[in-house]
Scaffold this active site. Structure first.
Site, PDB file in Angstrom:
ATOM      1  CB  CYS A 119      10.658  -1.728  -2.991  1.00 21.34           C
ATOM      2  SG  CYS A 119      10.459  -3.299  -3.845  1.00 21.34           S
ATOM      3  CG  HIS A 120       7.491  -5.457  -1.541  1.00 17.47           C
ATOM      4  ND1 HIS A 120       8.424  -5.655  -2.531  1.00 17.47           N
ATOM      5  CD2 HIS A 120       6.408  -6.203  -1.877  1.00 17.47           C
ATOM      6  CE1 HIS A 120       7.932  -6.503  -3.428  1.00 17.47           C
ATOM      7  NE2 HIS A 120       6.711  -6.834  -3.062  1.00 17.47           N
ATOM      8  N   GLY A 121       8.254  -1.451   1.019  1.00 14.12           N
ATOM      9  CA  GLY A 121       8.195  -0.732   2.293  1.00 14.12           C
ATOM     10  C   GLY A 121       6.868  -0.028   2.508  1.00 14.12           C
ATOM     11  CD  GLN A 123       3.766  -5.472   0.945  1.00 15.22           C
ATOM     12  OE1 GLN A 123       4.830  -5.888   1.405  1.00 15.22           O
ATOM     13  NE2 GLN A 123       2.943  -6.235   0.252  1.00 15.22           N
TER      14      GLN A 123
END
Length: 195
Positions: A119-121, A123
């Site tokens: 997911c946003h990991g 980033q």
């Protein structure tokens, strides 16, 4: 000797993306150390549940379970860990500015140790500068971060649930892919599951 894995977390980490991998790894007798900058063992982080129901332009967010950290961020010894897990949620958005978090990521990549991000990991991976000339998956809303980090973004594929493995890195778009994401990470760790 029990294998140890480091898991990064922070307030508004996605609930499923923290708890499900933690429990899957614990089930295999892997010792998971869940840490958060500026917090110590016994402190809590607030998780969030992200709901993607298709009727909204983005996901909605609800409070998840409070999670009690297992270890103190300031005390971790990176040499103790065989791999790194970076869940998604909102915490990567602000922790990608933490220099020690970025240095932790660089440590695992410099040693070619298994890293799982979902997911946003991604980033945090992009901010750490470890994605250049790679391919990876992540939440579609992170495509711009992945590409700015020098990587090619793998578009969603419902058949594979978009788990993507490249060398030491396993990435996936969101919690529906947790099972296949963890399966591939466990393979990279060299853990054999007996049936």
């Amino acid at each position: 000797m029990t294998m140890k894995i480091l898991m990064l977390s922070g307030d508004f980490v996605e609930d499923y993306e923290l708890y499900a991998p933690l429990k899957a790894l614990e089930m295999l007798d892997i010792d998971v150390h869940v840490v958060c900058p500026d917090k110590k063992a016994g402190d809590t982080v607030q998780t969030a549940v992200h709901v993607m129901d298709g009727s909204l332009q983005t996901y909605s967010e609800r409070l998840g379970h409070p999670f009690e950290l297992t270890h103190t961020f300031a005390n971790i010894n990176l040499a103790d860990y065989a791999g790194l897990v970076i869940p998604g949620g909102r915490f990567p958005e602000y922790q990608r500015y933490n220099e020690r978090v970025l240095n932790i990521v660089k440590h695992f990549f410099a040693r070619n140790l298994p890293v799982a991000a979902i997911c946003h990991g991604v980033q945090i991976l992009a901010a750490a500068g470890v994605l250049k000339d790679r391919t990876c998956s992540g939440l579609h809303l992170c495509k711009i971060d992945v590409e700015a980090g020098g990587a090619t973004f793998v578009e969603y594929d419902p058949e594979s649930k978009n788990v993507h493995v490249e060398a030491n890195l396993v990435t996936a778009p969101a919690y529906p892919a947790i099972g296949v994401w963890m399966r591939e990470f466990i393979k990279l760790l060299g853990v054999k599951v007996q049936m």
